[in-house]
Scaffold this motif. Structure first.
Motif, PDB file in Angstrom:
ATOM      1  N   PHE A  13       0.938  -1.279   0.145  1.00 36.42           N
ATOM      2  CA  PHE A  13       0.116  -0.154   0.142  1.00 36.42           C
ATOM      3  C   PHE A  13       0.995   1.093  -0.059  1.00 36.42           C
ATOM      4  O   PHE A  13       0.532   2.106  -0.616  1.00 36.42           O
ATOM      5  CB  PHE A  13      -0.931   0.297   1.221  1.00 36.42           C
ATOM      6  CG  PHE A  13      -2.289  -0.424   1.043  1.00 36.42           C
ATOM      7  CD1 PHE A  13      -3.390   0.260   0.633  1.00 36.42           C
ATOM      8  CD2 PHE A  13      -2.648  -1.964   1.117  1.00 36.42           C
ATOM      9  CE1 PHE A  13      -4.488  -0.070   0.457  1.00 36.42           C
ATOM     10  CE2 PHE A  13      -4.046  -2.350   0.779  1.00 36.42           C
ATOM     11  CZ  PHE A  13      -4.848  -1.457   0.713  1.00 36.42           C
ATOM     12  N   GLN A  14       1.928   1.440   0.804  1.00 38.85           N
ATOM     13  CA  GLN A  14       2.932   2.263   1.153  1.00 38.85           C
ATOM     14  C   GLN A  14       3.650   2.727  -0.229  1.00 38.85           C
ATOM     15  O   GLN A  14       3.866   3.773  -0.949  1.00 38.85           O
ATOM     16  CB  GLN A  14       3.738   2.259   2.365  1.00 38.85           C
ATOM     17  CG  GLN A  14       2.880   2.286   3.530  1.00 38.85           C
ATOM     18  CD  GLN A  14       2.098   3.571   3.671  1.00 38.85           C
ATOM     19  OE1 GLN A  14       2.657   4.602   3.197  1.00 38.85           O
ATOM     20  NE2 GLN A  14       1.024   3.564   4.276  1.00 38.85           N
ATOM     21  N   PHE A  17       1.226   4.539  -2.431  1.00 33.89           N
ATOM     22  CA  PHE A  17       0.885   5.815  -1.991  1.00 33.89           C
ATOM     23  C   PHE A  17       2.280   6.659  -2.323  1.00 33.89           C
ATOM     24  O   PHE A  17       2.231   8.053  -2.730  1.00 33.89           O
ATOM     25  CB  PHE A  17       0.751   5.816  -0.646  1.00 33.89           C
ATOM     26  CG  PHE A  17      -0.709   5.742  -0.210  1.00 33.89           C
ATOM     27  CD1 PHE A  17      -1.864   6.491  -0.601  1.00 33.89           C
ATOM     28  CD2 PHE A  17      -1.082   4.550   0.749  1.00 33.89           C
ATOM     29  CE1 PHE A  17      -3.126   6.349  -0.401  1.00 33.89           C
ATOM     30  CE2 PHE A  17      -2.516   4.527   0.791  1.00 33.89           C
ATOM     31  CZ  PHE A  17      -3.513   5.251   0.471  1.00 33.89           C
ATOM     32  N   ASN A  18       3.387   6.309  -2.297  1.00 31.80           N
ATOM     33  CA  ASN A  18       4.713   6.997  -2.282  1.00 31.80           C
ATOM     34  C   ASN A  18       4.988   7.269  -3.674  1.00 31.80           C
ATOM     35  O   ASN A  18       5.853   8.332  -3.973  1.00 31.80           O
ATOM     36  CB  ASN A  18       5.744   6.309  -1.442  1.00 31.80           C
ATOM     37  CG  ASN A  18       5.425   6.249  -0.076  1.00 31.80           C
ATOM     38  OD1 ASN A  18       4.767   7.073   0.695  1.00 31.80           O
ATOM     39  ND2 ASN A  18       6.203   5.476   0.551  1.00 31.80           N
ATOM     40  N   HIS A  20       2.931   8.924  -5.578  1.00 29.76           N
ATOM     41  CA  HIS A  20       2.152   9.921  -5.785  1.00 29.76           C
ATOM     42  C   HIS A  20       1.553  10.274  -7.271  1.00 29.76           C
ATOM     43  O   HIS A  20       1.933  11.366  -7.854  1.00 29.76           O
ATOM     44  CB  HIS A  20       2.899  11.330  -5.708  1.00 29.76           C
ATOM     45  CG  HIS A  20       3.729  11.255  -4.192  1.00 29.76           C
ATOM     46  ND1 HIS A  20       2.971  11.427  -2.967  1.00 29.76           N
ATOM     47  CD2 HIS A  20       4.952  11.320  -3.731  1.00 29.76           C
ATOM     48  CE1 HIS A  20       3.775  11.477  -1.886  1.00 29.76           C
ATOM     49  NE2 HIS A  20       5.028  11.165  -2.246  1.00 29.76           N
ATOM     50  N   SER A  22      -1.756   9.944  -8.648  1.00 29.97           N
ATOM     51  CA  SER A  22      -3.183   9.959  -8.392  1.00 29.97           C
ATOM     52  C   SER A  22      -3.991  10.728  -9.171  1.00 29.97           C
ATOM     53  O   SER A  22      -3.598  11.720  -9.879  1.00 29.97           O
ATOM     54  CB  SER A  22      -3.396  10.102  -6.916  1.00 29.97           C
ATOM     55  OG  SER A  22      -3.304  11.590  -6.600  1.00 29.97           O
ATOM     56  N   TYR A  31      -4.805   5.802  -6.762  1.00 30.24           N
ATOM     57  CA  TYR A  31      -3.597   5.781  -6.966  1.00 30.24           C
ATOM     58  C   TYR A  31      -2.946   4.760  -7.643  1.00 30.24           C
ATOM     59  O   TYR A  31      -3.543   3.380  -7.482  1.00 30.24           O
ATOM     60  CB  TYR A  31      -2.846   5.648  -5.244  1.00 30.24           C
ATOM     61  CG  TYR A  31      -3.254   6.784  -4.795  1.00 30.24           C
ATOM     62  CD1 TYR A  31      -2.205   7.827  -4.455  1.00 30.24           C
ATOM     63  CD2 TYR A  31      -4.333   6.795  -3.689  1.00 30.24           C
ATOM     64  CE1 TYR A  31      -2.318   8.856  -3.526  1.00 30.24           C
ATOM     65  CE2 TYR A  31      -4.673   7.968  -3.041  1.00 30.24           C
ATOM     66  CZ  TYR A  31      -3.398   8.989  -2.794  1.00 30.24           C
ATOM     67  OH  TYR A  31      -3.816   9.984  -1.773  1.00 30.24           O
TER      68      TYR A  31
END
Length: 112
Positions: A13-14, A17-18, A20, A22, A31
């Motif tokens: 998940f991270q 997210f990382n 960026h 989106s 994302y």
């Protein structure tokens, strides 16, 4: 949808997210992370407690998202991990409206 199609681990998940990368519409945020060499796409779904206060409603939103993605499976690219985060308006959508919003979101993200 089988478990092999899901992003389950916190580190996965991270990683998404990382990146960026989106896009968003009124009901959902997407994302995505390209993963070359992957056999099929993987999806993570998140519906927070602030969005839907009861577990019943959160699970209903997640079921609608999963079913919509299952119907769109053949159109989605294989070499990508993506996350779908529900926003407040997603709780008032029925199945058809959820699918329509997800198609719009996936087109914004250039996945369809």
């Amino acid at each position: 949808m089988r478990k092999s199609f899901r992003v389950k681990k916190e580190q996965d998940f991270q990683a998404v997210f990382n990146q960026h990368n989106s896009v968003a519409n009124r009901a959902f945020v997407l994302y995505k992370l390209d993963k070359p060499g992957q056999k099929h796409f993987r999806v993570g779904i998140s519906v927070g407690k602030k969005i839907a206060h009861t577990a019943v409603l959160r699970n209903q939103v997640k079921r609608y998202i999963r079913q919509s993605l299952l119907e769109l499976r053949s159109d989605l690219p294989a070499e990508v991990d993506f996350l779908i985060i529900a926003r407040q308006p997603a709780t008032s959508l029925d199945m058809a409206e959820t699918k329509k919003n997800l198609i719009h979101l996936l087109k914004l993200g250039k996945m369809i």
